[in-house]
Structures are given as structure tokens and as C-alpha cells.
Design a protein around this motif. Sequence first.
Motif, mmCIF file in Angstrom:
data_model
loop_
_atom_site.group_PDB
_atom_site.id
_atom_site.type_symbol
_atom_site.label_atom_id
_atom_site.label_comp_id
_atom_site.label_asym_id
_atom_site.label_seq_id
_atom_site.Cartn_x
_atom_site.Cartn_y
_atom_site.Cartn_z
ATOM 1 N N ASP A 110 0.723 -1.089 -0.106
ATOM 2 C CA ASP A 110 -0.039 0.011 0.050
ATOM 3 C C ASP A 110 0.915 1.289 -0.261
ATOM 4 O O ASP A 110 0.248 2.278 0.296
ATOM 5 C CB ASP A 110 -0.807 0.151 1.335
ATOM 6 C CG ASP A 110 -0.185 0.023 2.575
ATOM 7 O OD1 ASP A 110 1.066 -0.390 2.414
ATOM 8 O OD2 ASP A 110 -0.772 0.223 3.466
ATOM 9 N N LYS A 111 1.835 1.054 -0.110
ATOM 10 C CA LYS A 111 3.253 2.262 -0.039
ATOM 11 C C LYS A 111 3.501 2.508 -1.444
ATOM 12 O O LYS A 111 4.075 1.468 -2.244
ATOM 13 C CB LYS A 111 4.078 2.186 0.798
ATOM 14 C CG LYS A 111 5.218 3.404 0.967
ATOM 15 C CD LYS A 111 6.276 2.947 1.774
ATOM 16 C CE LYS A 111 7.083 4.303 2.329
ATOM 17 N NZ LYS A 111 8.129 3.885 3.111
ATOM 18 N N GLU A 112 3.325 3.832 -2.156
ATOM 19 C CA GLU A 112 4.181 4.061 -3.443
ATOM 20 C C GLU A 112 5.707 4.373 -3.479
ATOM 21 O O GLU A 112 6.102 4.978 -2.269
ATOM 22 C CB GLU A 112 3.372 5.273 -4.146
ATOM 23 C CG GLU A 112 2.104 5.159 -4.295
ATOM 24 C CD GLU A 112 1.788 4.055 -5.495
ATOM 25 O OE1 GLU A 112 2.881 4.379 -6.334
ATOM 26 O OE2 GLU A 112 1.014 3.340 -5.643
ATOM 27 N N PRO A 113 6.457 3.919 -4.224
ATOM 28 C CA PRO A 113 7.829 3.994 -4.265
ATOM 29 C C PRO A 113 8.175 5.522 -4.524
ATOM 30 O O PRO A 113 7.485 6.083 -5.200
ATOM 31 C CB PRO A 113 8.390 3.321 -5.459
ATOM 32 C CG PRO A 113 7.226 2.933 -6.007
ATOM 33 C CD PRO A 113 5.903 3.157 -5.137
ATOM 34 N N THR A 114 9.343 5.996 -3.779
ATOM 35 C CA THR A 114 9.642 7.332 -4.098
ATOM 36 C C THR A 114 10.988 7.829 -4.838
ATOM 37 O O THR A 114 11.091 8.812 -5.079
ATOM 38 C CB THR A 114 9.999 7.941 -2.415
ATOM 39 O OG1 THR A 114 10.946 7.277 -1.777
ATOM 40 C CG2 THR A 114 8.506 7.844 -1.715
ATOM 41 N N GLU A 118 13.374 2.057 -5.182
ATOM 42 C CA GLU A 118 12.214 1.428 -4.592
ATOM 43 C C GLU A 118 11.249 0.899 -5.690
ATOM 44 O O GLU A 118 10.766 -0.107 -5.325
ATOM 45 C CB GLU A 118 11.526 2.576 -3.743
ATOM 46 C CG GLU A 118 12.336 3.067 -2.439
ATOM 47 C CD GLU A 118 11.803 4.081 -1.555
ATOM 48 O OE1 GLU A 118 10.496 4.547 -2.007
ATOM 49 O OE2 GLU A 118 12.081 4.578 -0.785
ATOM 50 N N GLU A 119 11.148 1.707 -6.919
ATOM 51 C CA GLU A 119 10.611 0.930 -8.070
ATOM 52 C C GLU A 119 11.043 -0.318 -8.460
ATOM 53 O O GLU A 119 10.308 -1.146 -8.697
ATOM 54 C CB GLU A 119 10.624 2.208 -9.076
ATOM 55 C CG GLU A 119 9.924 3.434 -8.782
ATOM 56 C CD GLU A 119 10.031 4.297 -9.815
ATOM 57 O OE1 GLU A 119 10.672 4.126 -10.962
ATOM 58 O OE2 GLU A 119 9.297 5.521 -9.986
ATOM 59 N N ARG A 122 10.379 -2.787 -5.739
ATOM 60 C CA ARG A 122 8.680 -3.101 -5.978
ATOM 61 C C ARG A 122 8.452 -4.149 -7.120
ATOM 62 O O ARG A 122 7.887 -5.037 -6.928
ATOM 63 C CB ARG A 122 8.028 -1.923 -5.961
ATOM 64 C CG ARG A 122 7.668 -1.244 -4.763
ATOM 65 C CD ARG A 122 6.819 -1.910 -3.578
ATOM 66 N NE ARG A 122 5.596 -2.062 -4.185
ATOM 67 C CZ ARG A 122 4.660 -1.282 -3.794
ATOM 68 N NH1 ARG A 122 4.934 -0.101 -3.200
ATOM 69 N NH2 ARG A 122 3.474 -1.575 -4.487
ATOM 70 N N HIS A 169 -2.586 -3.532 -9.666
ATOM 71 C CA HIS A 169 -1.369 -3.383 -9.637
ATOM 72 C C HIS A 169 -0.729 -2.787 -10.959
ATOM 73 O O HIS A 169 -1.311 -2.835 -12.152
ATOM 74 C CB HIS A 169 -0.727 -4.847 -9.393
ATOM 75 C CG HIS A 169 0.915 -4.876 -9.830
ATOM 76 N ND1 HIS A 169 1.314 -5.014 -10.921
ATOM 77 C CD2 HIS A 169 2.025 -4.772 -8.715
ATOM 78 C CE1 HIS A 169 2.777 -5.058 -10.727
ATOM 79 N NE2 HIS A 169 3.016 -4.854 -9.524
ATOM 80 N N SER A 170 0.572 -2.139 -10.803
ATOM 81 C CA SER A 170 1.018 -1.707 -11.995
ATOM 82 C C SER A 170 2.604 -1.894 -11.802
ATOM 83 O O SER A 170 3.114 -1.509 -10.722
ATOM 84 C CB SER A 170 0.565 -0.149 -12.346
ATOM 85 O OG SER A 170 0.853 0.712 -11.146
ATOM 86 N N TYR A 172 6.557 -0.279 -12.330
ATOM 87 C CA TYR A 172 7.221 1.067 -12.590
ATOM 88 C C TYR A 172 8.355 1.222 -13.354
ATOM 89 O O TYR A 172 8.373 2.366 -14.011
ATOM 90 C CB TYR A 172 7.618 1.444 -11.145
ATOM 91 C CG TYR A 172 6.512 1.394 -10.050
ATOM 92 C CD1 TYR A 172 5.514 2.405 -9.885
ATOM 93 C CD2 TYR A 172 6.319 0.203 -9.084
ATOM 94 C CE1 TYR A 172 4.539 2.529 -8.843
ATOM 95 C CE2 TYR A 172 5.305 0.255 -8.241
ATOM 96 C CZ TYR A 172 4.391 1.302 -8.182
ATOM 97 O OH TYR A 172 3.603 1.504 -7.213
#
Length: 423
Positions: A110-114, A118-119, A122, A169-170, A172
Amino acid sequence: MTKSLIEDTQEYVFNLLTEKLPNTFIYHNYTHTERVLRSTRELIENSEISNEEAKILELTALLHDIGYTVSTENHEEEGVKLAKVFLKEKGVEERIIKSVMDCILATKFDKEPTNKLEEIIRDADASHFGKKYFNEASEFLRKELELRGIKNYTPAEWRAENINVLTEHSFYTEYALKNWQPRKEKNLAKLMGKKKKRKKKLDVEKLKAKYKAQYKNESPERGVQTFYRTALRNHIKLSDIADTKANILLSVNAIIISVVLANLISKLDTNPYLTWPTIIFLSFCVISMVLSIIATRPNVTSGEFTKEDVKNQEVNLSFFGNFHKMELKEFEWAIGEMVKDKDYIYKALTKDLYFLGKVLERKYRLLRITYTVFMIGIIISLISFAIAVKDNPNVNIKDVLPETSTETSYFTPKKTKENRFMI
């Protein structure tokens, strides 16, 4: 140094998960860790990142799920704590430890990479969405949730859950979008196809159940069929019982007549007073046999019918006596005409049931008469024999009874050395 650190980390993670991870974790185990590590390296090879960033990603891939050995809830935070202690013991720089910790926390769904690292991690953690082994990995996860007591999904519920996850889901990174996204869409399409097929099957089953219940409630079809089946079966059983009773009586009378003809008839010359009792006895036996034969004698009908009879529904095609002389083509045509009309079928069954009942009535009426005649004949014959013997007091009983031996009879004891002196 990098290679040595990665190898030490692999050994640490393998030992930790093997020793402290419960056997119920059949998805989040070292196999999953290795799979994420392979996907991470695949992304590293196709991304423009430095060696230090590659090391951070590999360490994160190895350490991201070790928190499950402490707690299943907030395992990312627990994993960060264990990773920090391990990396400090290995003398890793603080900025690398900080980056690894941030990347581990970024694996939360539930957390978006910054940032780019992190992408990548993920996408690596969710790489099975875009792989051929997606269904296998998905089933391991479903079984793990069941074994851990979190939730027991049915196949349909799990399919719907996977569809929701894949839809939301997607990826990055550019590499994942180009190489893994098509396979993910294919996996999603398969799931949706199975769901649609399942839904269609359920709709058909519901529709069938609806019409079946409606048809059952609105029409007595099933009850009618049960009635005809039960009634015809009972009539056939009763017919078999009647035939068995008649056969028993035939056999008994045949044996009696054979014995009388073989033994009693030869005595009539010397015992004329037995003539009328014998005639009476044989007469009743013969009458019983004749009645038994009449009761079981089959009655075959003409065995022919016309097309008009079929069109007017006047012929019963369920009885062989109505068609045994007809040609096969004519009979097939008649059956084809009958099965087109449900009322004609029931009408034929009704006729069959009716005439079976008529035959049964005739059989049981004749059998009742037969058994009555046999019973009366036995009584009258015994009385007549008794009267004949009484009216002839000088009768020698040995002359009446059948001879069995020159020295032995039913009433004279066999002479032996012992009883010869007694006489």
C-alpha cells in the motif's frame, strides 16, 4: 567485497528462514527470496544504476522478508530491525543501511515508491505477476493463508481476489512494463476467462435448478412416472407369484398321480372297493392340474396393427402381442409417432396396466378355484377311502399298501435271529 557481503547475506537469510520460519510459510520462504533476487538482478542488468545501488537492491531482495521470523504483522518493520543489526555487524556504511531499510519498507503493497531503487525492488517483489509460474505461486500463497489461519479462500474467491490484485497493480520500471506487463495481462485475461466461464456455468445451473423446481412444482410429471413404474412393477411381481403357485400345484398333482398309477391301480383287481375312492382322488387331481394349466396358459393376440390404429392412439405398443407380426420399419414408425406425444405414451402405459390387471384377476381367480378344488378333493378322497375300508372289515391292510420288499413291510418287523424265537 560486494560479492562476499552478498554471499554472507545469502547464508544468513537461508539459515534464519530455515531455523525460525514455521513450516506453514510455503510461499514467503527462501524460495520466494531467491525468486525476488533473480528478478532484481534481471532489472539491474537492464537498468542504468551504479554498483552501490545494485548492492543495495540485492541486499534488500535477500532481507525484505526476514521479518516473518519475528511477526507476521508489520513484518517489514521487523525485517528492518533485523537487517540493521546484521548489516552493522558486517560493517556496512550507514547510508547503505539506510537505503536498504527504506527499500524494505517500500515493499509494502500500500506504499508508493519514491525513487528508482524503490521502484525496482517493488517490481522485483511482484515479478511473479508477469511470469509463467504465476498460477503456481498464487496457489502456494493461497495455501499459506489457509495454513496460517488467516483466511480459507474457495477457488472462486481466490480467483476474484487475484483479478482485483492484478487489476490494481502496476509496474514502475521501463523494463518491467515492456517485458513483464504483457504476460501479466495474459495471466489476468486467463483469470477473467475462467471467472466468466464459471459464472456462465453457475448461471446455467441456476437456470436449470429454477426451471426444474418450477417444473416439479407445476407439473406432476415425476409423480406420474413413479406411479406407473411402481404399479407395473407390482403387477409383474404378482404375475410371477401366480405362476409360481400354479407350478407348485402342477408338480404336486403330477407326483400324486404318478404314485397312484404305479401302486394303487394295480391293487384294484383284488380290492374292488377302492375303485371309486381312487377315481374320486384322481379326478380331483386331474381337475386341479387342468385349472393350473389354464391359469398359466398364455394368451397371444393378433400381433398386428394399422396406421389408423396408431394415429387414433388405439394400439398399445408396449405389449409384444400387439406388434410381433409387424415389420421392423412399421414398428419403428409407430414408436416414432408414439414418442412425439406424451399423452399417447401415458395412454399406452395405462392400457398396459389395465390389461395386466385383467390378466392377474383371471390368474388369481382360477388359482383360488384350483386350490379350493384340490383341498376339497383331498378331503373327499380321504373320506371315501375311510368309508371304503370301514365297509370292508375283512380287508388285509397289506393288500392295500404298496409292496416294498418280500421280507419287509411298513407294519411287519424284519425277522432276525433274535426275534425269531420271540415268535
